[in-house]
Design a protein around this motif. Structure first.
Motif, PDB file in Angstrom:
ATOM      1  N   SER A  97     -24.698   8.800  19.959  1.00 37.30           N
ATOM      2  CA  SER A  97     -23.740   8.026  19.123  1.00 37.30           C
ATOM      3  C   SER A  97     -24.013   6.628  19.253  1.00 37.30           C
ATOM      4  N   ASP A  98     -23.376   6.045  18.182  1.00 35.69           N
ATOM      5  CA  ASP A  98     -23.549   4.575  18.194  1.00 35.69           C
ATOM      6  C   ASP A  98     -22.297   4.223  18.409  1.00 35.69           C
ATOM      7  N   VAL A  99     -21.057   4.706  18.889  1.00 36.83           N
ATOM      8  CA  VAL A  99     -19.866   4.160  19.185  1.00 36.83           C
ATOM      9  C   VAL A  99     -19.949   3.378  20.232  1.00 36.83           C
ATOM     10  N   ALA A 100     -19.350   2.172  20.295  1.00 36.38           N
ATOM     11  CA  ALA A 100     -19.237   1.470  21.443  1.00 36.38           C
ATOM     12  C   ALA A 100     -17.769   1.310  21.975  1.00 36.38           C
ATOM     13  N   ALA A 101     -17.600   1.457  23.212  1.00 34.51           N
ATOM     14  CA  ALA A 101     -16.451   1.097  23.835  1.00 34.51           C
ATOM     15  C   ALA A 101     -16.645   0.324  25.372  1.00 34.51           C
ATOM     16  N   ASN A 102     -15.293  -0.113  25.349  1.00 37.48           N
ATOM     17  CA  ASN A 102     -15.070  -0.963  26.922  1.00 37.48           C
ATOM     18  C   ASN A 102     -14.483   0.329  27.747  1.00 37.48           C
ATOM     19  N   LEU A 103     -14.735   0.202  28.896  1.00 42.10           N
ATOM     20  CA  LEU A 103     -14.351   1.157  30.037  1.00 42.10           C
ATOM     21  C   LEU A 103     -13.860   0.299  31.428  1.00 42.10           C
ATOM     22  N   GLN A 104     -12.731   0.485  31.609  1.00 43.14           N
ATOM     23  CA  GLN A 104     -12.314  -0.294  32.651  1.00 43.14           C
ATOM     24  C   GLN A 104     -11.446   0.838  33.660  1.00 43.14           C
ATOM     25  N   ILE A 128      -7.943   4.970  33.994  1.00 48.35           N
ATOM     26  CA  ILE A 128      -9.122   4.937  33.195  1.00 48.35           C
ATOM     27  C   ILE A 128      -8.779   4.700  31.875  1.00 48.35           C
ATOM     28  N   TYR A 129      -9.152   3.330  31.469  1.00 48.69           N
ATOM     29  CA  TYR A 129      -8.784   2.767  30.154  1.00 48.69           C
ATOM     30  C   TYR A 129     -10.149   2.816  29.272  1.00 48.69           C
ATOM     31  N   ILE A 130      -9.969   3.202  28.062  1.00 47.53           N
ATOM     32  CA  ILE A 130     -10.749   3.064  26.978  1.00 47.53           C
ATOM     33  C   ILE A 130     -10.230   2.276  25.881  1.00 47.53           C
ATOM     34  N   GLU A 131     -11.352   1.458  25.537  1.00 48.98           N
ATOM     35  CA  GLU A 131     -10.998   0.743  24.405  1.00 48.98           C
ATOM     36  C   GLU A 131     -12.176   0.422  23.581  1.00 48.98           C
ATOM     37  N   GLY A 132     -12.058   0.879  22.248  1.00 50.36           N
ATOM     38  CA  GLY A 132     -13.017   0.749  21.298  1.00 50.36           C
ATOM     39  C   GLY A 132     -12.498   0.393  19.791  1.00 50.36           C
ATOM     40  N   ASP A 133     -13.322   0.743  18.946  1.00 50.98           N
ATOM     41  CA  ASP A 133     -12.834   0.440  17.658  1.00 50.98           C
ATOM     42  C   ASP A 133     -11.971   1.457  16.954  1.00 50.98           C
TER      43      ASP A 133
END
Length: 66
Positions: free
Chosen positions: A7-14, A25-30
Motif C-alpha cells: 500500500s502507498d498509504v502513510a500513517a503515523n503511529l504512537q 496505540i494511536y494511528i493517524e493518517g489521511d
C-alpha cells in the motif's frame, strides 16, 4: 486489502501509556484518527505477536534474528 498487500498509504503511529492505566496505540493518517486502548496484559500479548512476526519476517527475508 490483506496483510500481504502492499500500500502507498502513510500513517503515523504512537504508542504510550494513558492516564487511566491503559496502553494506547494511536494511528493517524489521511482521514484516519484511531486511538486503540488496551490493558497492560493485552498490550504485552500484542508486543509478543509483533516480535514473533518480526522473527518470521527475518526468516522469510533471509536476515538473521537478533
Amino acid at each position: 486489502m490483506g496483510i500481504n498487500s502492499e500500500s502507498d498509504v502513510a500513517a503515523n503511529l504512537q504508542i504510550g501509556p494513558t492516564s487511566m492505566g491503559m496502553v494506547r496505540i494511536y494511528i493517524e493518517g489521511d482521514g484516519v484518527d484511531l486511538p486503540l486502548d488496551f490493558d497492560p496484559d493485552e498490550a504485552e500479548e500484542i508486543a509478543d505477536e509483533i516480535r514473533a512476526a518480526a522473527a518470521r519476517a527475518r526468516t522469510m527475508s533471509g536476515k538473521k534474528d537478533r
